[in-house]
Design a protein around this motif. Structure first.
Motif: not given
Lengths: 124, 189
Positions: B149-161
């Motif tokens: 869950a944490f890794a996917f949140t980081v990935a989502a943040f990078v993608a949104a960034g």
């Protein structure tokens, strides 16, 4: 030394007390989400490489092939989530292996979404 | 002071949904980190867990709002075909960028990347919200699940960034504009 912090002992917080929930539902959600992300990139790449596939993905003309690429990837994500949830729902699975597969799919998806990588694979 | 309908919708997409989404990630990452590192953080109370549940749902909704408004409202204006005989590229951002080698990479790299990678965020955050709702406090006993869950949140943040940064820079180079004029205040000249 008190090793039972409230979060480690759900009964202590009065919330969600009970037996451990099998990780199958989480495994299904994680792997299908990674597959969905991977499919966004793969379908985008295929649409970019083959005009016939780009035409197929043109579900909504003002948006162009992006509409079909994302709609199809979302469909793959949701259908795979449904199937995996029904298959794995009540089971406990080796989550480490599923996470590894999901992270590989996610990393590949991220790499393939980067246009220079797609161009390289297409020999542009 | 006035704006156009398209500029307003682009602001809603980028600043409304996209900007709020990027802000929301900071809170989501901090709270998820608390769950991921229970030995170094104070535990979440029942009220905090309920709040985080709603917060993660709101984050997923913002992510869906950003990609759907982008793909189905703003992007059609961005990629609008240039009618024959029209030489003023002001209302055709994609054509405007591709018309010069100095700006074409904003489309070839920036928009081509952004339009796909942005979709990682809603997919990932929907999964994270689901996992959090499903597992609740059981997440603290299930390290691989909370790590995912944490890794996917980081990935989502990078993608949104990536999507947000390129979106802002592309719109600076070739703004989406046009449509009905909207007077905000003052006299219209």
């Amino acid at each position: 030394m008190n090793s039972h912090r409230p979060e480690e002992n759900p009964a202590a917080t009065g919330d969600d007390a009970g037996a451990e929930i099998p990780n199958g539902a989480a495994a299904a959600a994680v792997l299908s989400a990674a597959a969905g992300c991977f499919c966004v990139s793969v379908f985008g790449l295929l649409g970019d490489a083959f005009p016939a596939i780009a035409r197929f993905f043109n579900f909504y003309n003002p948006t162009g092939p992006l509409s079909g690429v994302t709609t199809t990837a979302i469909a793959v994500w949701l259908v795979s989530w449904l199937i995996l949830s029904r298959t794995w729902g009540g089971k406990s699975l080796p989550m480490g292996k599923i996470n590894a597969a999901a992270f590989v799919l996610l990393a590949l998806g991220l790499a393939l979404s980067f246009p220079p990588v797609g161009d390289l694979l297409q020999g542009k | 002071m006035q704006t156009t309908f398209r500029e307003l919708m682009t602001a809603l997409h980028g600043m409304g949904f996209g900007g709020l989404l990027l802000l929301a990630f900071s809170g989501a990452l901090i709270e998820l980190h608390r769950i991921c590192a229970p030995e170094r953080s104070s535990p979440l109370s029942a009220w905090e867990r309920r709040f985080l549940r709603r917060y993660l749902i709101a984050t997923a909704v913002l992510a869906w709002g950003a990609v759907l408004s982008g793909a189905y409202i703003v992007y059609p204006w961005y990629r609008a075909r240039l009618p024959q005989g029209v030489v003023d590229l002001a209302g055709y951002p994609q054509r405007s960028l591709l018309a010069s080698t100095a700006t074409s990479e904003w489309h070839n790299l920036g928009m081509e990347w952004k339009e796909h990678v942005a979709w990682f965020a809603p997919i990932a955050m929907t999964m994270v919200a689901y996992v959090f709702i499903k597992y609740r406090s059981d997440l603290t006993r299930n390290r691989p699940v909370r790590s995912a869950a944490f890794a996917f949140t980081v990935a989502a943040f990078v993608a949104a960034g990536i999507a947000g940064t390129f979106g802002a820079l592309i719109n600076k180079n070739a703004p989406v504009q046009g449509g009905a004029l909207i007077k905000i205040m003052g006299e219209t000249k």
